[in-house]
Design an enzyme around this catalytic site. Structure first.
Site, short mmCIF file in Angstrom:
data_model
loop_
_atom_site.label_atom_id
_atom_site.label_comp_id
_atom_site.label_asym_id
_atom_site.label_seq_id
_atom_site.Cartn_x
_atom_site.Cartn_y
_atom_site.Cartn_z
N CYS A 1 -7.78 14.37 56.60
CA CYS A 1 -8.89 15.07 57.41
C CYS A 1 -8.33 16.08 58.53
O CYS A 1 -7.31 15.80 58.96
CB CYS A 1 -9.84 13.80 58.08
SG CYS A 1 -10.37 12.63 56.67
N ARG B 1 -4.10 21.12 55.05
CA ARG B 1 -3.95 19.59 54.84
C ARG B 1 -4.67 19.06 53.57
O ARG B 1 -4.63 18.12 53.19
CB ARG B 1 -4.63 18.94 56.05
CG ARG B 1 -3.58 19.67 57.41
CD ARG B 1 -4.32 19.00 58.56
NE ARG B 1 -4.29 17.51 58.51
CZ ARG B 1 -3.19 16.94 59.06
NH1 ARG B 1 -2.22 17.54 59.38
NH2 ARG B 1 -3.61 15.47 59.16
N TRP C 1 -11.08 14.49 53.72
CA TRP C 1 -10.59 14.02 52.35
C TRP C 1 -11.26 12.49 52.29
O TRP C 1 -11.13 11.51 52.78
CB TRP C 1 -9.07 13.54 52.59
CG TRP C 1 -8.34 14.57 52.32
CD1 TRP C 1 -7.78 15.62 52.89
CD2 TRP C 1 -7.56 14.69 50.91
NE1 TRP C 1 -6.77 16.47 52.15
CE2 TRP C 1 -6.63 16.13 51.06
CE3 TRP C 1 -7.78 14.00 49.71
CZ2 TRP C 1 -5.83 16.24 49.75
CZ3 TRP C 1 -6.89 14.35 48.64
CH2 TRP C 1 -6.40 15.79 48.68
N ASN D 1 -11.02 11.01 62.66
CA ASN D 1 -9.72 10.98 61.39
C ASN D 1 -9.19 9.53 61.70
O ASN D 1 -9.19 9.02 62.61
CB ASN D 1 -8.75 11.92 61.95
CG ASN D 1 -9.04 13.35 61.45
OD1 ASN D 1 -9.97 13.46 60.73
ND2 ASN D 1 -8.19 14.26 61.77
N GLY D 2 -8.80 8.90 60.51
CA GLY D 2 -8.12 7.58 60.44
C GLY D 2 -9.04 6.62 59.81
O GLY D 2 -9.93 6.95 58.81
N GLU E 1 14.23 12.85 38.06
CA GLU E 1 13.37 13.69 39.31
C GLU E 1 14.42 13.99 40.44
O GLU E 1 14.49 15.23 40.72
CB GLU E 1 12.42 12.56 39.88
CG GLU E 1 11.61 13.33 41.02
CD GLU E 1 11.00 14.63 40.82
OE1 GLU E 1 10.75 15.03 39.65
OE2 GLU E 1 10.48 15.25 41.89
N LYS F 1 14.96 18.04 41.11
CA LYS F 1 14.83 18.42 42.59
C LYS F 1 16.09 19.45 42.83
O LYS F 1 15.94 20.56 43.29
CB LYS F 1 14.69 17.56 43.44
CG LYS F 1 13.61 16.69 43.80
CD LYS F 1 12.58 17.32 44.27
CE LYS F 1 11.70 18.17 43.26
NZ LYS F 1 10.80 17.46 42.44
N GLU G 1 16.18 22.61 40.79
CA GLU G 1 15.53 23.78 41.22
C GLU G 1 15.69 24.45 42.70
O GLU G 1 15.89 25.65 42.52
CB GLU G 1 14.05 22.93 41.69
CG GLU G 1 13.11 22.66 40.74
CD GLU G 1 11.86 22.11 41.12
OE1 GLU G 1 10.81 22.81 41.11
OE2 GLU G 1 11.91 20.82 41.56
N HIS H 1 27.16 7.66 24.73
CA HIS H 1 26.84 7.96 23.53
C HIS H 1 26.98 9.72 23.58
O HIS H 1 26.24 10.47 22.79
CB HIS H 1 25.32 7.87 23.24
CG HIS H 1 25.24 6.27 23.27
ND1 HIS H 1 25.68 5.66 22.09
CD2 HIS H 1 24.75 5.61 24.11
CE1 HIS H 1 25.44 4.19 22.23
NE2 HIS H 1 24.95 4.13 23.46
N LYS I 1 4.66 27.70 42.37
CA LYS I 1 4.24 26.35 42.85
C LYS I 1 3.18 25.85 41.52
O LYS I 1 3.16 24.74 41.52
CB LYS I 1 3.39 26.66 44.14
CG LYS I 1 2.83 25.14 44.72
CD LYS I 1 4.12 24.08 45.00
CE LYS I 1 3.65 22.70 45.23
NZ LYS I 1 4.52 21.58 45.02
#
Ligand code: M6R
Length: 604
Positions: free
Chosen positions: A2, A27, A75, A99-100, A480, A484, A487, A503, A599
């Site tokens: 938020c 955000r 949000w 917020n919160g 992953e 990273k 990339e 193997h 993106k």
């Protein structure tokens, strides 16, 4: 996540509030609203979806002279993203934005309802304005009522409240959620939950500390600390560069997003954990009825989180799973049966290959679920059910916090299904719920760890390749980590299951082959260790990531002793993210926008 804005002065308040909310758009949000008090009358506008919808609703709205106002981007946490749940929330003659999370909202709400108060929304926020108006009845003035209200709230908050009782005042409080106040050359006052909305308006701003509360009027800013003592605002110069302000002092968005993981995971968990179970308000309880298999489908990093999910779902919920790379799945004439729940995973919700597989599953009559970070995205609109990851907008092309929140969602969902399938006992689920609460702490970046990785990174700028290796769900983490690194550093890196080296891949082992070994204490430690020993015996250069010292390693990044392999997973995730970041920085690459990548991949 938020966002809050506020303004008190004589300028065009509508524009200031809406522009401020636009600056907070990055955000992420799913609804927005403003409330303005001008000449003793309130005007309030709310809209679901993008800010353009709110702009449309306010297009004929004008004010005249001095006004005060508050605005919010929301949000959804408690309650769905609807207009009624959007802020500002109204009492009888006051509005609030927040917020919160108000942890004791359920108790307060119960008492207020018993006293005859009607609630319009499902949010925790609405209790603030009703509690304030209840206190107003017995208080000497609005500030006394506000102060009493703040003392009755438990949890984290940044709050702005405006009331007809004092139509030249904005009340504020901050505890655990950020908020600042700024002032312009005419003495007008501005509030926001981060500094970007104030850039261009205010040259000086003062950040509130936890526990601060008070009020601003045309003439003054009055602040009290948590003990009720008055304090002066500590003004400091505000940057004039919006982009650098959005980075909050970090060198790159990716770095900021790695550091943000603790906060966004807290958001992911919000409202979804009770003391002994997982609650997904957004899911119909029948979602898993008659389901015998789960098929996950995604690309890139989201595919890796799906692989992690498959380990958890089979282990905890004892359900058959399969994981598919979307670009393969769409052309291989797959067999889809109606007892399969089809789950697509996507940060953006727009990835063309993943979207296509979702369409295929729908056409085949399967139940579908999307785990996504972007509300109203194409996948969210299409799937039967959605779980939002709440990571906030991710700007770095290399995904970090999106992955972290996806894994948290899958961990929760596997426990949710374990309860449905009665495959874990109530006690076992309660133990895991407790572990979930510890994830935000496990991903906090400590200065010493970051410094160590920064120093180590200089040894990993060359060589003929990297193997990231791990077992069980540390294998997808190895994949992953390798993704990273490749990339953003453009160095060759592969993820492998530790047991697979002999193997074939071990033929590459030599001192110029760097092995990044994930060695959690609580999952197959001895097995993984002996795989690393095999590589060490062939003179591969080893960087071990583990809480346990490993004498065969050339370099060693010591993680904390954790009580579960899941917490080790999250801590090691941060380590591999930082290692990639620091290698890329040393190589002088554009960390946030690596070459050849976008993106959001909305083409095949
Ligand atoms: O938005 P999505 O999660 O569907 O995107 C999928 C991949 O394109 C994405 O994860 C990509 O692999 C990232 N650049 C990884 O850092």
């Amino acid at each position: 996540m938020c966002g809050i804005v506020g303004y008190l002065g004589e300028k065009n308040i509508k524009e200031i509030l809406l522009e401020g909310l636009k600056e907070l758009e990055y955000r992420g949000y799913d609804s927005a609203g403003i409330a303005v008090l001008n000449n003793g009358e309130f005007s309030n506008f709310k809209a679901v979806g993008k800010l353009i919808n709110l702009e449309e609703k306010t297009k004929n709205f004008t004010t005249d002279g001095f006004a005060i106002g508050i605005g919010h981007t929301r949000w959804a946490t408690h309650g769905k993203p609807t207009e009624l749940n959007a802020h500002p929330h109204l009492g009888e003659s006051s509005y609030v934005v927040h917020n919160g999370i108000i942890e004791n909202y359920a108790e307060l709400k119960k008492e207020l309802i018993a006293e005859g108060v009607t609630f319009l929304s499902q949010t925790d926020t609405e209790v603030i304005v009703h509690q304030f108006e209840k206190n107003l009845k017995s208080a000497k003035n609005a500030f006394e009522a506000f102060e009493k209200t703040i003392k009755e709230l438990e949890g984290a908050y940044a709050i702005l409240l405006v009331t007809k009782e004092e139509d030249g005042t904005i009340f504020f409080a901050k505890n655990g959620s950020p908020m600042l106040v700024g002032i312009d050359s005419d003495g007008d006052k501005y509030f926001a939950s981060s500094d970007t909305p104030l850039i261009g308006h205010c040259s000086d701003v003062s950040y509130f500390d936890d526990g601060d509360y008070g009020y601003v009027t045309k003439e003054s800013i009055t602040i009290f600390d948590k003990d009720g003592h008055t304090k002066q605002p500590r003004f400091q110069k505000l940057s004039t560069n919006k982009l650098s302000a959005q980075k909050d002092g970090y060198r790159f968005f990716m770095e900021k997003e790695i550091y943000e993981q603790s906060d966004v995971i807290t958001d992911t968990l919000l409202g979804r954990l009770s003391h002994d179970e997982v609650v997904f308000e957004e899911l119909e309880s029948s979602l898993f009825d008659n389901i015998n298999e789960i098929k996950f489908c995604a690309c890139g990093t989201s595919y890796h989180s799906a692989l992690v999910a498959s380990y958890m779902f089979e282990r905890y919920a004892k359900i058959k799973t399969s994981v598919e790379v979307a670009s393969e799945f769409r052309y291989r004439e797959p067999i889809m049966t109606k007892d399969t729940l089809f789950i697509v995973i996507s940060q953006s919700g727009e990835t063309a290959d993943t979207l296509e597989t979702l369409k295929m599953a729908k056409a085949a009559g399967l139940k579908t679920l999307v785990v996504c970070n972007v509300d109203n995205s194409s996948m969210v609109r299409l799937a039967d059910a959605t779980i939002l990851t709440r990571a906030g907008v991710e700007k770095g092309v290399a995904s970090t916090k999106a992955f972290a929140t996806q894994v948290v969602v899958f961990w929760m969902l596997s426990l949710y299904l374990s309860k449905h399938n009665s495959t874990l006992s109530t006690e076992e689920i309660a133990q895991q719920v407790q572990l979930l609460r510890e994830v935000p702490a496990s991903v906090k970046v400590e200065d010493a760890m970051h410094e160590r990785i920064k120093r180590l990174s200089k040894r990993y700028l060359h060589g003929h390749g990297f193997f990231f290796i791990g077992r069980d769900l540390f294998y997808p983490l190895a994949l992953e980590g390798a993704l990273k690194l490749k990339e953003i550093s453009y160095l060759h890196a592969e993820g492998y299951p530790s047991g697979e080296m002999k193997h074939g891949p071990i033929a590459l082992a030599d001192p110029e082959l760097f092995t990044i070994a994930l060695l959690p204490e609580h999952l197959l430690y001895e097995k993984s260790k002996s795989n690393v020993e095999e590589l060490s015996a062939r003179d591969s250069t080893i960087c071990a990531i583990s809480p346990l010292e490993f004498d065969k390693a050339d370099d060693y990044i010591q993680t904390k002793k954790q009580k579960s392999y899941m917490l080790e997973f999250f801590e090691m995730m941060v380590v591999v993210q930082l290692l990639s970041l620091e290698i890329s920085v040393r190589l002088g690459n554009d960390v946030d926008m690596p070459r050849n990548l976008a993106k959001s991949v909305t083409v095949e």
